[in-house]
Write a protein that holds these residues in place. Structure first.
Motif, PDB file in Angstrom:
ATOM      1  N   TYR A  61      48.672   3.341 -48.346  1.00  0.00           N
ATOM      2  CA  TYR A  61      49.298   2.627 -47.448  1.00  0.00           C
ATOM      3  C   TYR A  61      50.002   3.892 -46.653  1.00  0.00           C
ATOM      4  O   TYR A  61      50.400   4.987 -47.295  1.00  0.00           O
ATOM      5  CB  TYR A  61      50.683   1.901 -48.074  1.00  0.00           C
ATOM      6  N   MET A  62      50.270   3.852 -45.563  1.00  0.00           N
ATOM      7  CA  MET A  62      50.849   4.933 -44.460  1.00  0.00           C
ATOM      8  C   MET A  62      51.683   4.141 -43.430  1.00  0.00           C
ATOM      9  O   MET A  62      51.071   3.354 -42.636  1.00  0.00           O
ATOM     10  CB  MET A  62      49.784   5.638 -44.104  1.00  0.00           C
ATOM     11  N   ALA A  63      52.895   4.744 -43.180  1.00  0.00           N
ATOM     12  CA  ALA A  63      53.663   4.233 -42.251  1.00  0.00           C
ATOM     13  C   ALA A  63      54.391   5.402 -41.573  1.00  0.00           C
ATOM     14  O   ALA A  63      54.812   6.401 -42.281  1.00  0.00           O
ATOM     15  CB  ALA A  63      54.562   3.200 -42.671  1.00  0.00           C
ATOM     16  N   LEU A  64      54.948   5.217 -40.378  1.00  0.00           N
ATOM     17  CA  LEU A  64      55.955   6.203 -39.629  1.00  0.00           C
ATOM     18  C   LEU A  64      57.304   5.851 -40.309  1.00  0.00           C
ATOM     19  O   LEU A  64      57.744   4.607 -40.480  1.00  0.00           O
ATOM     20  CB  LEU A  64      55.883   5.784 -38.224  1.00  0.00           C
ATOM     21  N   SER A  65      57.885   6.861 -40.496  1.00  0.00           N
ATOM     22  CA  SER A  65      59.278   6.886 -41.243  1.00  0.00           C
ATOM     23  C   SER A  65      60.000   6.283 -39.992  1.00  0.00           C
ATOM     24  O   SER A  65      59.939   6.465 -38.637  1.00  0.00           O
ATOM     25  CB  SER A  65      59.786   8.222 -41.549  1.00  0.00           C
ATOM     26  N   PRO A  66      61.350   5.904 -40.417  1.00  0.00           N
ATOM     27  CA  PRO A  66      62.193   5.386 -39.590  1.00  0.00           C
ATOM     28  C   PRO A  66      62.848   6.361 -38.447  1.00  0.00           C
ATOM     29  O   PRO A  66      63.111   5.986 -37.297  1.00  0.00           O
ATOM     30  CB  PRO A  66      63.543   4.644 -40.275  1.00  0.00           C
ATOM     31  N   CYS A  67      62.922   7.485 -38.840  1.00  0.00           N
ATOM     32  CA  CYS A  67      63.216   8.581 -37.793  1.00  0.00           C
ATOM     33  C   CYS A  67      62.175   9.036 -36.943  1.00  0.00           C
ATOM     34  O   CYS A  67      62.209   9.709 -35.821  1.00  0.00           O
ATOM     35  CB  CYS A  67      63.828   9.910 -38.744  1.00  0.00           C
ATOM     36  N   GLY A  68      61.030   8.545 -37.214  1.00  0.00           N
ATOM     37  CA  GLY A  68      59.465   8.856 -36.443  1.00  0.00           C
ATOM     38  C   GLY A  68      59.160  10.003 -36.351  1.00  0.00           C
ATOM     39  O   GLY A  68      58.395  10.416 -35.840  1.00  0.00           O
ATOM     40  N   THR A  69      59.795  10.826 -37.356  1.00  0.00           N
ATOM     41  CA  THR A  69      59.267  12.318 -37.224  1.00  0.00           C
ATOM     42  C   THR A  69      58.652  12.639 -38.735  1.00  0.00           C
ATOM     43  O   THR A  69      57.926  13.755 -38.985  1.00  0.00           O
ATOM     44  CB  THR A  69      60.440  13.342 -37.526  1.00  0.00           C
ATOM     45  N   ARG A  70      58.272  11.862 -39.583  1.00  0.00           N
ATOM     46  CA  ARG A  70      57.632  11.956 -41.006  1.00  0.00           C
ATOM     47  C   ARG A  70      56.694  10.778 -41.230  1.00  0.00           C
ATOM     48  O   ARG A  70      56.672   9.761 -40.543  1.00  0.00           O
ATOM     49  CB  ARG A  70      58.595  11.912 -42.083  1.00  0.00           C
ATOM     50  N   LEU A  71      55.766  11.027 -42.022  1.00  0.00           N
ATOM     51  CA  LEU A  71      54.710   9.982 -42.750  1.00  0.00           C
ATOM     52  C   LEU A  71      55.054   9.413 -44.076  1.00  0.00           C
ATOM     53  O   LEU A  71      55.571  10.249 -45.057  1.00  0.00           O
ATOM     54  CB  LEU A  71      53.270  10.367 -42.590  1.00  0.00           C
ATOM     55  N   VAL A  72      55.105   8.183 -44.362  1.00  0.00           N
ATOM     56  CA  VAL A  72      55.471   7.901 -45.553  1.00  0.00           C
ATOM     57  C   VAL A  72      54.131   7.291 -46.044  1.00  0.00           C
ATOM     58  O   VAL A  72      53.458   6.484 -45.652  1.00  0.00           O
ATOM     59  CB  VAL A  72      56.400   6.522 -45.659  1.00  0.00           C
ATOM     60  N   TYR A  73      53.767   7.856 -47.437  1.00  0.00           N
ATOM     61  CA  TYR A  73      52.450   7.412 -48.128  1.00  0.00           C
ATOM     62  C   TYR A  73      52.872   6.539 -49.326  1.00  0.00           C
ATOM     63  O   TYR A  73      53.891   6.979 -49.969  1.00  0.00           O
ATOM     64  CB  TYR A  73      51.683   8.564 -48.626  1.00  0.00           C
ATOM     65  N   SER A  74      51.940   5.695 -49.771  1.00  0.00           N
ATOM     66  CA  SER A  74      52.170   5.066 -50.893  1.00  0.00           C
ATOM     67  C   SER A  74      50.597   4.708 -51.672  1.00  0.00           C
ATOM     68  O   SER A  74      49.840   4.250 -50.907  1.00  0.00           O
ATOM     69  CB  SER A  74      52.984   3.618 -50.741  1.00  0.00           C
ATOM     70  N   ALA A  75      50.672   5.091 -52.959  1.00  0.00           N
ATOM     71  CA  ALA A  75      49.139   4.596 -53.394  1.00  0.00           C
ATOM     72  C   ALA A  75      49.581   4.521 -54.845  1.00  0.00           C
ATOM     73  O   ALA A  75      50.517   4.871 -55.311  1.00  0.00           O
ATOM     74  CB  ALA A  75      48.196   5.706 -52.945  1.00  0.00           C
ATOM     75  N   ARG A  76      48.405   4.116 -55.512  1.00  0.00           N
ATOM     76  CA  ARG A  76      48.250   4.205 -57.065  1.00  0.00           C
ATOM     77  C   ARG A  76      47.556   5.447 -57.199  1.00  0.00           C
ATOM     78  O   ARG A  76      46.264   5.643 -56.921  1.00  0.00           O
ATOM     79  CB  ARG A  76      47.883   3.029 -57.556  1.00  0.00           C
ATOM     80  N   ALA A  77      47.723   6.591 -58.188  1.00  0.00           N
ATOM     81  CA  ALA A  77      47.102   7.728 -57.970  1.00  0.00           C
ATOM     82  C   ALA A  77      46.852   7.921 -59.617  1.00  0.00           C
ATOM     83  O   ALA A  77      46.842   9.077 -60.041  1.00  0.00           O
ATOM     84  CB  ALA A  77      47.955   8.774 -57.517  1.00  0.00           C
ATOM     85  N   GLY A  78      46.742   6.829 -60.385  1.00  0.00           N
ATOM     86  CA  GLY A  78      46.324   7.168 -61.892  1.00  0.00           C
ATOM     87  C   GLY A  78      47.497   6.965 -62.819  1.00  0.00           C
ATOM     88  O   GLY A  78      48.686   6.632 -62.169  1.00  0.00           O
ATOM     89  N   PHE A  79      47.670   7.089 -64.086  1.00  0.00           N
ATOM     90  CA  PHE A  79      48.864   6.524 -64.784  1.00  0.00           C
ATOM     91  C   PHE A  79      49.263   7.705 -65.829  1.00  0.00           C
ATOM     92  O   PHE A  79      50.332   8.162 -65.705  1.00  0.00           O
ATOM     93  CB  PHE A  79      48.372   5.381 -65.619  1.00  0.00           C
ATOM     94  N   LEU A  80      48.170   8.383 -66.543  1.00  0.00           N
ATOM     95  CA  LEU A  80      48.535   9.463 -67.464  1.00  0.00           C
ATOM     96  C   LEU A  80      48.049  10.699 -67.056  1.00  0.00           C
ATOM     97  O   LEU A  80      47.870  11.544 -67.831  1.00  0.00           O
ATOM     98  CB  LEU A  80      48.010   8.966 -68.816  1.00  0.00           C
ATOM     99  N   GLU A  81      47.854  10.711 -65.838  1.00  0.00           N
ATOM    100  CA  GLU A  81      47.074  11.861 -65.167  1.00  0.00           C
ATOM    101  C   GLU A  81      48.032  12.875 -64.625  1.00  0.00           C
ATOM    102  O   GLU A  81      48.150  13.198 -63.500  1.00  0.00           O
ATOM    103  CB  GLU A  81      45.885  11.460 -64.235  1.00  0.00           C
TER     104      GLU A  81
END
Length: 429
Positions: A292-312
């Motif tokens: 998932y990726m979205a533009l931040s509310p301020c419009g100057t950053r990117l927000v990423y979300s993901a599942r990246a493993g658990f015990l790694e």
């Protein structure tokens, strides 16, 4: 980059903390709500608006839990595939699930407007990109049902998709012009303040450790405060549901608490953002290991979300892997660094839809499956309407809660499952 994983979340950095109220031991309430996330606060707000005396108890502090660790998307599509729901529950109920998901977002936006909650709500365009030919075929097969619920949605070829995102690796996708994002913590804090303005008492760092049904309601044991009484109780603990009572123990066995990670990039110049986020401000793809990726509310950053493993490795290690994964898919993000990162959890059910129900005077909701901002808000409101005896209290999500296999609830197996999903995404889907 923060030097410690205990740095403030990006979302809560500028928010004043919510103060706790004082409640006398033995005090009586019309409703005690356990959990101060979106669902609990939504229920408390509606009950108090209708004149009930309400107490909300939160095991930690508002802003420390899953609600303020969300990525900020206002979902109007459930995680469960339409054909999977139809196979389990029939086409009529499957259609109702999708229909109510749209209503959930509408209710969330109405609450924000009615209570003037300043949470950077922004309407924007979203794309769902197909990472393989099989996933594109699946999007095409499900599109007619999606179009019926979201008329403005349309399919995109691979070439058309490149007009919306700065990546050429996807096989096409689906466009939903009427999507939305917000600051999830500002929304949670705003709900808390709106509820308090209606007279709701809020106690933080307070854990519910016992429930006992009595003749005229429920005796609620709180730690460290002691016992209070309630006519009704609402359990809205979701991923934090623990075996504190027989009912909560049963509910906890019906979910898996899945790890998720968020990253907020450094500030980026407009010309660089324009090479990543073109015509769509929200991006997601069809991998089971969510991206998932979205533009931040301020419009100057990117927000990423993901599942990246658990015990790694540490949360920082996982955040770096997320940055690297997006750099591979979006060339214009190569070399981008992160200023904030954090981990969170969300609850999934075996059928990937949320559920709600009641046992005597104890009402519950659980398993919002990564759509918590909208679905928790909606189901909390529905529980309140049920307690009030309102005509509009019914919801399709009062389906029997299916059991969750024991192996899926164990952290060690969750890590293995995520690694298997990576293999599935790469070779089989």
């Amino acid at each position: 980059m923060p030097s410690s994983e205990q740095e403030p979340l990006y979302w809560t950095a500028d928010l004043d903390p919510i103060e706790s109220d004082v409640v006398a031991p033995g005090e009586a309430f019309d409703a005690v709500v356990v959990g101060a996330g979106y669902g609990g606060l939504s229920a408390a707000l509606e009950l108090s608006r209708q004149g009930m005396k309400v107490l909300v108890v939160e095991a930690h502090r508002i802003g420390d839990g899953a609600s303020s660790r969300a990525a900020g998307s206002l979902a109007n599509v459930p995680k469960a595939r339409l054909h999977e729901l139809a196979r389990s529950y029939g086409s009529e109920k499957a259609d109702s699930v999708y229909r109510e998901a749209v209503l959930a977002r509408a209710l969330t936006e109405r609450i924000i407007a009615d209570h003037s909650i300043d949470c950077d709500l922004r309407r924007c365009t979203r794309v769902m990109a197909a990472h393989s030919e099989k996933s594109m075929q699946r999007l095409r097969s499900e599109f007619p049902a999606m179009k019926a619920r979201i008329p403005e949605a349309c399919l995109l070829s691979a070439e058309e998709l490149r007009a919306f995102i700065g990546s050429g690796i996807y096989r096409g996708g689906m466009l939903v012009p009427d999507s939305a994002t917000l600051n999830p913590a500002a929304y949670q804090f705003g709900l808390a303040r709106a509820a308090r303005a209606q007279g709701v008492c809020i106690m933080q760092n307070t854990r519910m450790i016992g429930l006992k049904c009595v003749a005229d309601g429920v005796e609620v044991e709180l730690h460290p405060q002691g016992k209070v009484s309630a006519v009704n109780v609402v359990l809205a603990t979701n991923a934090e549901t623990a075996p504190d009572t027989p009912l909560s123990a049963q509910l906890s066995k019906s979910i898996a608490a899945v790890p998720a990670f968020c990253v907020v990039t450094e500030k980026l110049p407009p010309e660089r953002i324009a090479r990543v986020i073109k015509g769509a401000q929200i991006f997601g793809d069809t991998r089971k290991v969510l991206n998932y990726m979205a533009l931040s509310p301020c419009g100057t950053r990117l927000v990423y979300s993901a599942r990246a493993g658990f015990l790694e490795g540490s949360t920082a290690d996982k955040a770096r892997r997320i940055i690297a994964a997006f750099a591979r898919r979006f060339p214009a993000t190569r070399g981008v660094t992160m200023d904030f990162f954090w981990s969170g959890r969300f609850a999934i059910t075996a059928d990937l839809i949320p559920h709600t129900g009641a046992s005597d005077r104890v009402h519950w909701m659980i398993g919002c499956c990564g759509t918590g901002i909208t679905m928790s808000t909606y189901l909390g409101h529905k529980i309140a309407r049920r307690i009030l005896g309102a005509d509009d209290a019914e919801t399709v999500f009062r389906l029997p809660l299916p059991p969750m296999p024991g192996w899926r609830r164990r952290p060690a197996f969750l890590g293995a499952a995520i690694r298997l999903y990576r293999v599935y995404d790469r070779y089989m889907n």
